[in-house]
Design an enzyme around this catalytic site. Structure first.
Site, short mmCIF file in Angstrom:
data_model
loop_
_atom_site.label_atom_id
_atom_site.label_comp_id
_atom_site.label_asym_id
_atom_site.label_seq_id
_atom_site.Cartn_x
_atom_site.Cartn_y
_atom_site.Cartn_z
N SER A 1 28.32 22.78 25.78
CA SER A 1 29.74 23.08 25.66
C SER A 1 30.19 23.92 26.84
CB SER A 1 30.01 23.84 24.36
OG SER A 1 29.61 25.19 24.49
N ASP A 2 31.49 23.93 27.10
CA ASP A 2 32.03 24.93 28.01
C ASP A 2 31.97 26.28 27.30
OD1 ASP A 2 33.22 26.16 30.20
OD2 ASP A 2 34.68 24.57 30.47
N ALA A 3 32.24 27.35 28.03
CA ALA A 3 32.05 28.70 27.49
C ALA A 3 32.89 28.93 26.24
CB ALA A 3 32.42 29.74 28.55
#
Length: 767
Positions: free
Chosen positions: A285-287
């Protein structure tokens, strides 16, 4: 002889495949055994990615560090990101290797355009149209980053962007899916090399999957509204080509698609990426994106973590959602052991392919960083690539400059090392970047240069302070910062006018601050900042020849500039060797060869604007005057100020007519389209010859033209070359209304030219 060569080639292919199969079998045997010994909790732990606790804050609290270390000791950590200190990385790896199963960590980082040696931003690099340079920039960055222990880079960003208001346009390759696909492949080859297990290769993380660049109104993190057909035809090809090239991992994007956030979108993560494209790696995932699904309104943390895992997400960056909820969901029968095993296996396979099980410390060789980082080779390459990224937008003959001229170098970017880097530069050596002033001084031969700052960025000091210090104040609220307007604006302006009047030529160095593009830096108005615009008008009033050198992370509105400046050189953000490379072009030691990969609009209201648009039932020409009841604006031309593919040179090129090797082609055949290009000027120069196609009649509407090939050639004065493009059914295919990838019979326009607007045309019939 040919038979012998063929036999050798076939034998080499056989042994290569046999070797790959043997390695896969060995990997599977190892991971099968390892996973059979792991508990559910330990498997879930491999899905957890935490940031360096000082990544954003230099005074992070001890509990943040203690929590991460405790999770690592308990086997609940698969990877870290944000560490750039080799000793810290080594200490964390040592803790991991004390665990029961001795599973090594992956260490990731945002290596976007170089590491300690900053290269031009990805958008700038795309303007080179030189895939060898793109690949080499990734290879050089991989050498630097891996020398401190980083083995996983969050690059390339391959999002297609048609709206210059979006700040992250600076991180991608522009607006075209074909060119974006070629760039994506080059980055993957460069970062991962021929052997991913080599200690100077790193695993890529292709981002942001998917369609992040289509954010509505160009506002970061916003929703995306596209049909599947338009998504596949206009946006998805770069992600696809990266998978074909062997990308090791992908990063999910923040946006939703078809009402489902990308981070838990089964269609994107599984049906397309894995089932259709055959991707075998893992998806992170992105942050904090897993937790952010909650704000979309489709479930609490446990629910969104479950949905993300089952959609095909393998690793959770920064949310702790997987480690905090998946065991509970497993106990309640909401996720199966097979769901968890799939994700765990993909991450363990990545660690195997990186060679970390064989040697967890392979990237941690003492002293290597002192050899690899910011060395002579890195800096020489930074200058070389920066030379080809610059785009000459206008020139009435004032460029190239004479080296014996009296030059007034004016503007807030003229002597500003830090602002040469652009967004997402991770270098700790920004102060060492070569400024434009330094580059011009070194290039002069008998001439002189006088510098004046001339202006601030904005007339409003509070606005400039917000842009300059906004990010730092977010994480360092107690820190005091110096004034951004220490002198009155009028004082700077008066000095600039005085300096300009005493010069032969004025070079105005203006543009955007690093913080004005990149993540979270969307602009509703992409005009030149007001203080700089006022400076430029004052310099114009002196009557001196006026050259505008632009430092920017996005296309800007340049209507006044185009009318009033004698020359405009768009340099983007060029990095460590910016000043040298800009001087190389300004004085003609290097002939500019960059071509735009984004359309430059005439007005904010035109966006999104892109060359490969479709016709309407009431089409209107790009430059036709306003007419009622057709698709046009009342107050501005339909077309951009500068077209996709546009870029001038200090020489001129003449194109002949297109010659087709055949007027007809069946779907299993091919034809060659050729054209002669002649250098009709008095300087040697490079030209990017561009091939476009248009399906005249099709079962679904098609764009007015689509890039399908390009070649960058070098021509000496008076030299002529014939450029050939092979056209097969592959170049003519698209996703039809039923999402079948098809080449339809009928007539196609074949267009070749110097940019998307200035082309020669021939017609090809496909049977």
């Amino acid at each position: 002889m040919k038979k012998t060569i063929l036999a050798i080639s076939m034998a080499a292919l056989f042994f290569s495949c046999a070797k790959d199969n043997s390695q896969d079998a060995k990997m599977n045997e190892f991971i099968d055994k390892l996973m059979s010994e792991m508990t559910i909790e330990e498997k879930i732990g491999q899905l957890n990615l935490k940031s360096n606790w000082t990544y954003f804050q230099t005074n992070a609290t001890l509990p943040e560090e203690a929590e991460a270390i405790q999770q690592l000791k308990e086997g609940n950590m698969g990877a870290f990101y944000g560490f750039t200190n080799m000793q810290q990385i080594k200490q964390l790896q040592e803790i991991a290797m004390q665990g029961k199963h001795k599973i090594p960590l992956i260490f990731g980082n945002d290596v976007i355009h170089g590491f300690e040696t900053s290269y031009p931003t990805p958008l700038a690099i795309s303007n080179s149209w030189n895939m060898d340079l793109v690949e080499e920039s990734a290879r050089m960055a991989a050498k630097e980053a891996s020398s401190v222990g980083i083995n996983w880079v969050y690059s390339p960003m391959v999002d297609i962007c048609r709206d210059a208001r979006w700040g992250r346009i600076v991180e991608g390759g522009g607006e075209d899916p074909y060119l974006g696909g070629e760039i994506a492949k080059a980055y993957v080859r460069g970062y991962q090399g021929e052997d991913l297990s080599a200690d100077n290769s790193v695993m890529v993380c292709v981002k942001h999957y998917a369609l992040y660049g289509g954010a509505e109104a160009g506002r970061d993190y916003n929703s995306v509204f596209l049909s599947r057909q338009e998504a596949l035809n206009g946006f998805m090809n770069p992600y696809k080509q990266a998978a074909i090239a062997g990308a090791g991992s992908y990063m999910s994007s923040f946006n939703e698609f078809e009402g489902i956030p990308a981070t838990c979108n089964h269609y994107l993560l599984t049906e397309v990426l894995r089932d259709q494209w055959g991707f075998k790696g893992f998806v992170v995932s992105d942050a904090t994106a897993v937790n952010e699904i909650i704000a979309h309104g489709i479930g609490d943390q446990q629910e969104v973590a479950r949905r993300a895992l089952q959609a095909g997400l393998d690793m959770d960056m920064g949310s702790d959602a997987f480690v905090k909820t998946l065991k509970k969901s497993y106990d309640e029968g909401k996720v199966s052991e097979e769901d968890i095993n799939k994700a765990c296996r993909r991450i363990l396979e990545a660690k195997w392919k990186l060679g970390l099980f064989e040697d967890p410390y392979k990237y941690l060789k003492e002293g290597r960083d002192s050899v690899e980082i910011r060395n002579a080779e890195q800096l020489a390459f930074a200058r070389k690539i920066a030379q080809e990224c610059q785009v000459l937008l206008k020139n009435n003959g004032v460029l190239p400059l004479k080296k014996n001229a009296k030059i007034a170098l004016i503007g807030p970017f003229a002597d500003n090392a830090k602002e040469m880097e652009g967004a997402w530069a991770m270098s700790h050596r920004a102060d060492e970047n070569v400024t434009i002033l330094q580059g011009v001084k070194e290039a002069l031969e008998g001439g002189s240069v006088t510098y004046a700052q001339g202006s601030y960025i904005f007339e409003d000091e509070a606005k400039e302070e917000s842009v300059t210090y906004g990010l730092m104040k977010m994480f360092r609220p107690d820190m005091e910062f110096p004034s951004v307007h220490p002198l009155p604006q009028s004082t700077l302006l008066a000095e600039a006018v005085r300096v300009a009047r005493n010069a032969d030529v004025v070079v105005a160095c203006l543009g955007e601050l690093n913080n004005m593009s990149g993540e979270g830096s969307s602009r509703s108005d992409i005009s030149m900042p007001d203080a700089e615009e006022n400076l430029l008008k004052a310099l114009k009033a002196t009557g001196k020849p006026l050259v505008l050198v632009l430092t920017t992370g996005r296309p800007l509105l340049l209507n006044w500039e185009n009318e009033n400046c004698d020359a405009i050189l768009n340099t983007w953000n060029l990095g460590a060797e910016a000043g040298h490379a800009i001087a190389d072009v300004l004085f003609g030691d290097v002939n500019p060869s960059g071509k735009l990969t984004t359309s430059f609009p005439r007005a904010n209201g035109q966006m999104p604007i892109y060359y490969n648009h479709k016709n309407t039932g009431r089409p209107h020409g790009d430059t036709d005057p306003y007419r009622k009841f057709v698709s046009c604006f009342m107050d501005v031309e339909n077309g951009p100020l500068y077209y996709f593919g546009y870029g001038l040179s200090y020489t001129t090129f003449e194109y002949g007519d297109i010659k087709l090797s055949g007027k007809e082609m069946d779907q299993n055949g091919n034809i060659t389209a050729s054209i002669t290009v002649k250098n009709t000027g008095d300087r040697e120069g490079k030209e990017t010859v561009q091939l476009y196609i248009h399906d005249i009649y099709s079962t679904s509407t098609r764009p007015v033209k689509e890039l399908k090939g390009f070649q960058k050639i070098n021509l000496k004065p008076g030299e002529t070359k014939t450029v050939e493009f092979k056209i097969t059914a592959e170049e003519l295919k698209y996703y039809d209304h039923d999402l079948n990838f098809v080449c339809e019979p009928g007539d196609y326009e074949i267009m070749i030219g110097t940019n998307s607007n200035d082309v020669k045309t021939a017609t090809l019939t496909v049977k």
